[in-house]
Design an enzyme around this catalytic site. Structure first.
Site, PDB file in Angstrom:
ATOM      1  N   LYS A 156       0.846  -1.198   0.000  1.00 29.71           N
ATOM      2  CA  LYS A 156       0.000   0.000   0.000  1.00 29.71           C
ATOM      3  C   LYS A 156       0.883   1.251   0.000  1.00 29.71           C
ATOM      4  O   LYS A 156       1.904   1.293   0.698  1.00 29.71           O
ATOM      5  CB  LYS A 156      -0.873  -0.021   1.252  1.00 29.71           C
ATOM      6  CG  LYS A 156      -1.923   1.078   1.340  1.00 29.71           C
ATOM      7  CD  LYS A 156      -2.790   0.886   2.600  1.00 29.71           C
ATOM      8  CE  LYS A 156      -3.938   1.869   2.669  1.00 29.71           C
ATOM      9  NZ  LYS A 156      -4.787   1.663   3.861  1.00 29.71           N
ATOM     10  N   SER A 159      -9.814   1.427   2.881  1.00 30.28           N
ATOM     11  CA  SER A 159      -8.941   2.211   2.036  1.00 30.28           C
ATOM     12  C   SER A 159      -7.881   1.400   1.302  1.00 30.28           C
ATOM     13  O   SER A 159      -7.336   1.867   0.306  1.00 30.28           O
ATOM     14  CB  SER A 159      -8.252   3.286   2.865  1.00 30.28           C
ATOM     15  OG  SER A 159      -7.362   2.705   3.799  1.00 30.28           O
ATOM     16  N   SER A 210     -10.055  -0.784   7.090  1.00 33.93           N
ATOM     17  CA  SER A 210      -9.402  -0.611   5.789  1.00 33.93           C
ATOM     18  C   SER A 210      -8.619  -1.809   5.272  1.00 33.93           C
ATOM     19  O   SER A 210      -8.180  -1.796   4.126  1.00 33.93           O
ATOM     20  CB  SER A 210      -8.469   0.595   5.823  1.00 33.93           C
ATOM     21  OG  SER A 210      -9.206   1.776   5.722  1.00 33.93           O
TER      22      SER A 210
END
Lengths: 95, 485
Positions: B76, B151, B175
């Site tokens: 990420k 997310s 997330s």
């Protein structure tokens, strides 16, 4: 309670975010619906509850007051949008 | 060999260690997949040259004793990576190249893995659909009209589409678990303090926690083992002995007590989610676990509490983006204050600005007690609910999300309806507990649905074991048509 446009502009000023006049109405609507949702908490009586400030059952560690790095000015300045050899450069603040 | 990228991380590791495939060949396969999957928009940055170089280095001198020997990994774009652009999905960090490496990614590299690229995410991890990213929304490989969750949406999409053998995300309110659920993958949010926060772009510091996203529970235990551990540079890092989650993984769950909280059956929840929950209960019961009805009475207040605590912390954390030391700077404005205001207005997207304003307001003079202090008190009650329950049960089983993946654009005009997606995941962050989302079935449209196992603090091994036993008996298989290539 409800947030009016003036209040939102004031909060934006505190947060150092300029708000586009054209967007103030939709922002006001969104924030009010969020606050309406948040204010469900008022149903609860919390007079005798201690606030939770840390979820860890440990206090923050302290460390020796020693220098562990340094001499990295170039690395620190590297990402600055405006700088000279030694300093970050900002718009003039003193007349 | 051509199907190697379909396999789980643990199978790939076996192939590497037995020299059935070289690290270079493996890396080339992933690069090919990534280049064919641009439509998914899962990557913000790729580091192919460096990855190929690292793969060759590994092949020349293979060290097969490591947890992640010769494995390319995409992560990420919230983890700072030395000399590789790190954006947090934001315009304000679009030119930011850290001169340091986050502890968690460094741990992965120290265990033999290397970087393949940086994955798209909601801006500053604020979102549940990956639609708030400055770099555009990510598409769910399950269907071209679906969000991948958020997310960590780039992470879930890349993992499900075979663009990385495993990945890591961060979880502040769901997330990791929600995108895992939306893509039929496994996601773990560890206990607060188990994985270092150092070098991760901060959102809400008392809630943020990094964790693995993988295809199987075994993979999840390998990744957790590699990424976790005490770090002196994170003041809330827990100092404890490192555990061998993968070696200790067991599928015997006989006699374990599983709590079923009645508050997780919410109004308007699709019938399929209820059925899935029933199916999960039955699987665990058949394996010899004991189901116990429990109550977590303050569950309904978790989301309102979260939407005070998280924005408050975010408004403080994001004060650092001032256009002076790093990141974007606006050219408009006649003095320093105007430069700040324009930089932040142009640099942040709408959702981030909304949350900064909420946070600034709830912390401002005259409102602090009514909002922030109140939320801290309710957070105590939510934590106490879990503490009380865990005197009676070993773990808690709930659905991961109140729905399957929704359509792109479906919830963008109504922030509260977007927030409601995290209704089952947020309480865990507020209480600092570990929770595992497992793929468990499909809804009638054929979209994946997940179940969540919540554990006591630092009881990751137990929920991994339960997950491992569940996985073997659930019969879930992710069969994704590669429509994008």
């Amino acid at each position: 309670m409800s947030l009016d446009k003036e209040k939102i502009k004031h909060v934006a000023k505190l947060a150092r975010i300029s708000v586009d006049e054209a967007k103030v109405d939709s922002l006001t609507k969104d924030l009010n619906s969020i606050f309406k949702f948040i204010e469900q908490l008022n149903e609860l009586n919390t007079d005798k509850v201690e606030p939770l400030t840390s979820i860890l059952n440990q206090s923050l560690r302290s460390r020796k007051d020693e220098i562990s790095d340094g001499k990295i000015r170039e690395k620190i300045l590297k990402n600055s949008p405006k700088k000279n050899e030694e300093f970050f450069v900002v718009p003039k603040v003193v007349e | 060999m051509s199907n190697i990228t379909n396999q789980s991380l643990s199978e790939i590791l076996k192939s590497i260690k037995s020299k059935k495939i070289s690290s270079l060949e493996l890396t080339q396969e992933y690069i090919k997949n990534i280049e064919n999957a641009k439509k998914l928009n899962a990557f913000v940055t790729t580091t192919f040259d460096k990855a190929l170089e690292n793969a060759k280095k590994f092949d020349n001198k293979p060290n097969n004793e490591q947890l992640l020997s010769g494995i390319p990994l995409a992560v990420k774009d919230l983890f700072c990576t030395e000399n590789v652009k790190t954006t947090a999905g934001s315009n304000i960090l679009n030119n930011f190249v850290p001169s340091y490496e986050s502890t968690v990614t460094k741990n992965l590299w120290n265990n033999g893995a290397f970087l393949l690229g940086k994955l798209n995410c909601d801006e500053f991890a604020m979102g549940s659909s990956n639609e708030t990213s400055f770099f555009g929304n990510v598409i769910n490989p399950i269907g071209d009209h679906l969000v991948p969750g958020g997310s960590s949406g780039g992470s879930s999409s890349a993992l499900a589409a075979d663009l990385t053998p495993a990945t890591i995300g961060t979880d502040t309110g769901g997330s990791i678990r929600q995108p895992a659920s939306f893509t039929g993958t496994v996601g773990l949010k560890p206990t607060y303090g188990l994985c270092s926060r150092w070098g991760i772009v901060a959102f809400a510091s008392s809630l943020d926690q990094a964790g693995p996203m993988t295809k199987t529970v075994n993979d999840c235990s390998i990744m957790l083992e590699a990424m976790s551990g005490f770090d002196d540079k994170d003041s809330t890092s827990i100092n404890k002995k490192k555990e061998s989650y993968s070696k200790n993984l067991k599928d015997n769950i006989k006699g374990l007590k599983i709590g079923i909280p009645k508050e997780y059956r919410v109004d308007n929840m699709p019938k399929e989610i209820d059925e899935l929950w029933e199916k999960g209960k039955k699987i665990l019961k058949d394996l010899g676990a004991q189901l116990i009805d429990i109550s977590l009475p303050h569950t309904k207040y978790a989301l309102p509490t979260y939407y005070i605590v998280a924005p408050a912390e975010a408004s403080s954390n994001l004060a650092r983006y001032d256009g002076v030391r790093y990141g974007y700077r606006s050219q408009k404005g006649k003095d320093l204050i105007e430069m700040y205001e324009n930089t932040r207005s142009e640099g942040f997207g709408d959702e981030v600005k909304r949350r900064i304003l909420i946070g600034t307001y709830v912390l401002s003079s005259g409102y602090y007690d009514a909002y922030y202090l109140k939320a801290q008190k309710v957070r105590q009650l939510i934590k106490k609910d879990f503490d009380d329950s865990f005197t009676k049960v070993d773990a808690i089983l709930t659905p991961s999300t109140p729905s399957s993946a929704f359509k792109i654009g479906e919830k963008t005009n109504d922030p509260v309806s977007m927030y409601l997606n995290d209704i089952f995941t947020v309480p865990v962050n507020l209480a600092g507990l570990p929770a595992l989302s497992l793929p468990a079935g499909l809804d009638k449209q054929g979209y994946p649905l997940g179940l969540q196992l919540i554990g006591k603090a630092l009881d990751e091994q137990k929920i991994l074991n339960i997950g491992y036993a569940f996985e073997k008996n659930c019969g879930y298989k992710n069969e994704i048509k590669k429509w994008w290539s």
